[in-house]
Design an enzyme around this catalytic site. Structure first.
Site, PDB file in Angstrom:
ATOM      1  N   ASN A  71       0.852  -1.191   0.000  1.00 20.32           N
ATOM      2  CA  ASN A  71       0.000   0.000   0.000  1.00 20.32           C
ATOM      3  C   ASN A  71       0.882   1.232   0.000  1.00 20.32           C
ATOM      4  O   ASN A  71       1.909   1.274   0.679  1.00 20.32           O
ATOM      5  CB  ASN A  71      -0.897   0.009   1.245  1.00 20.32           C
ATOM      6  N   THR A  72       0.475   2.228  -0.761  1.00 20.87           N
ATOM      7  CA  THR A  72       1.159   3.509  -0.668  1.00 20.87           C
ATOM      8  C   THR A  72       0.266   4.460   0.107  1.00 20.87           C
ATOM      9  O   THR A  72      -0.927   4.605  -0.184  1.00 20.87           O
ATOM     10  CB  THR A  72       1.552   4.077  -2.053  1.00 20.87           C
ATOM     11  N   HIS A  73       0.871   5.069   1.139  1.00 20.99           N
ATOM     12  CA  HIS A  73       0.105   5.901   2.066  1.00 20.99           C
ATOM     13  C   HIS A  73       0.730   7.295   2.119  1.00 20.99           C
ATOM     14  O   HIS A  73       1.955   7.432   2.142  1.00 20.99           O
ATOM     15  CB  HIS A  73       0.117   5.273   3.469  1.00 20.99           C
ATOM     16  N   GLY A 124      -3.199  -4.832  10.517  1.00 20.18           N
ATOM     17  CA  GLY A 124      -3.469  -3.546  11.156  1.00 20.18           C
ATOM     18  C   GLY A 124      -3.795  -2.451  10.147  1.00 20.18           C
ATOM     19  O   GLY A 124      -3.837  -2.680   8.938  1.00 20.18           O
ATOM     20  N   ASP A 146      -2.380   0.494   8.454  1.00 23.47           N
ATOM     21  CA  ASP A 146      -1.127   1.187   8.104  1.00 23.47           C
ATOM     22  C   ASP A 146       0.026   0.832   9.049  1.00 23.47           C
ATOM     23  O   ASP A 146       0.849   1.681   9.389  1.00 23.47           O
ATOM     24  CB  ASP A 146      -1.348   2.717   8.081  1.00 23.47           C
TER      25      ASP A 146
HETATM   26  C1  GRF Z   1      -2.602   8.679  -2.520  1.00 20.86           C
HETATM   27  O1  GRF Z   1      -1.995   9.859  -2.077  1.00 20.86           O
HETATM   28  C2  GRF Z   1      -2.646   7.675  -1.412  1.00 20.86           C
HETATM   29  O2  GRF Z   1      -1.594   7.760  -0.535  1.00 20.86           O
HETATM   30  C3  GRF Z   1      -3.927   8.022  -0.720  1.00 20.86           C
HETATM   31  O3  GRF Z   1      -4.815   8.334  -1.763  1.00 20.86           O
HETATM   32  C4  GRF Z   1      -4.085   8.904  -2.829  1.00 20.86           C
HETATM   33  C5  GRF Z   1      -4.523   8.235  -4.088  1.00 20.86           C
HETATM   34  O4  GRF Z   1      -4.304   9.054  -5.162  1.00 20.86           O
HETATM   35  N1  GRF Z   1      -4.388   6.949   0.121  1.00 20.86           N
HETATM   36  P1  GRF Z   1      -4.552   8.575  -6.660  1.00 20.86           P
HETATM   37  O5  GRF Z   1      -5.958   8.004  -6.736  1.00 20.86           O
HETATM   38  O6  GRF Z   1      -3.510   7.566  -7.008  1.00 20.86           O
HETATM   39  O7  GRF Z   1      -4.424   9.827  -7.467  1.00 20.86           O
END
Ligand code: GRF
Length: 212
Positions: free
Chosen positions: A119-121, A155, A157
């Site tokens: 996941n990218t957060h 969990g 994140d």
């Molecule tokens: C990202 O910044 C991510 O971290 C967050 O939502 C955003 C998604 O952006 N959870 P996109 O839909 O890829 O433009």
């Protein structure tokens, strides 16, 4: 084998399913990177939890199969979780990436893809988990913010961290300007790291992710 023959061997391409809920700018960056065979990864499908996810059109335009798995279409969350896992599994991914997917994966999904679901957060975890990372960072008054790429666990994140990138917080930032600055750095990190994971491999040692 002669060098020329080695060079002509096809590079094994990591199969990736991307899950989204929104605009899909991270997805767009991955799709663009994956156009180059040397990237080492291909996006084999894009899934969303809602039909309004604009990124679905980006995938369709790129000729990538899409699917929608809506929580509301299932009697229980566990049924949805099983269905999502099955939809993703049908595309036989090596890696699954949540790029703005606003649902927590359940036990069935993690049983199938645990350890290879990233996941990218948009915060520097463990600070500011949840869906308002940039807003929470701004309210707290931090001077640097950023994004975290991590391996999803049970969990919220909390998974082991693959990579982090920082951006400055400016005095005149609003939630919008900070969110956008983070997203630019986040996209670059996601593309760079995903390519490295695909080409070089990786392993987890305790809380450390070692690439290569
Ligand atoms: C990202 O910044 C991510 O971290 C967050 O939502 C955003 C998604 O952006 N959870 P996109 O839909 O890829 O433009």
């Amino acid at each position: 084998m002669p060098t020329a023959a080695l060079r002509s061997l096809p590079v094994k391409s990591t199969r990736i399913v991307v899950l989204i809920s929104g605009g899909g700018s991270n997805l767009a960056a991955l799709l663009a990177a994956a156009e180059d065979p040397a990237y080492g990864a291909q996006i084999v499908a894009v899934g969303a939890d809602r039909p309004s996810a604009a990124g679905l059109q980006l995938a369709a335009d790129a000729g990538v199969p899409t699917f929608i798995c809506r929580l509301g279409d299932y009697p229980e969350r566990t049924d949805w979780d099983v269905a999502l896992a099955a939809e993703v599994a049908a595309h036989e991914p090596d890696l699954v990436i949540s790029a703005g997917f606003l649902k927590l994966a359940g036990p069935a999904f993690l049983a199938a893809f645990g350890g290879r679901y990233l996941n990218t957060h948009n915060s520097l975890l463990p600070a500011f988990p949840g869906i308002h990372g940039p807003r929470d960072a701004l309210e707290y008054g931090v001077k640097v913010a950023g994004a975290t790429l991590f391996v999803v666990d049970e969990g919220v994140d909390t998974g082991v961290i693959v990579a982090q990138v920082t951006v400055p917080v400016r005095d005149d930032d609003t939630e919008e300007t900070l969110t956008e600055r983070i997203k630019v750095a986040e996209r670059a990190q996601l593309v760079e790291c995903t390519g490295r994971l695909a080409r070089e491999g990786w392993r987890v040692q305790g809380r450390r992710v070692l690439i290569g």
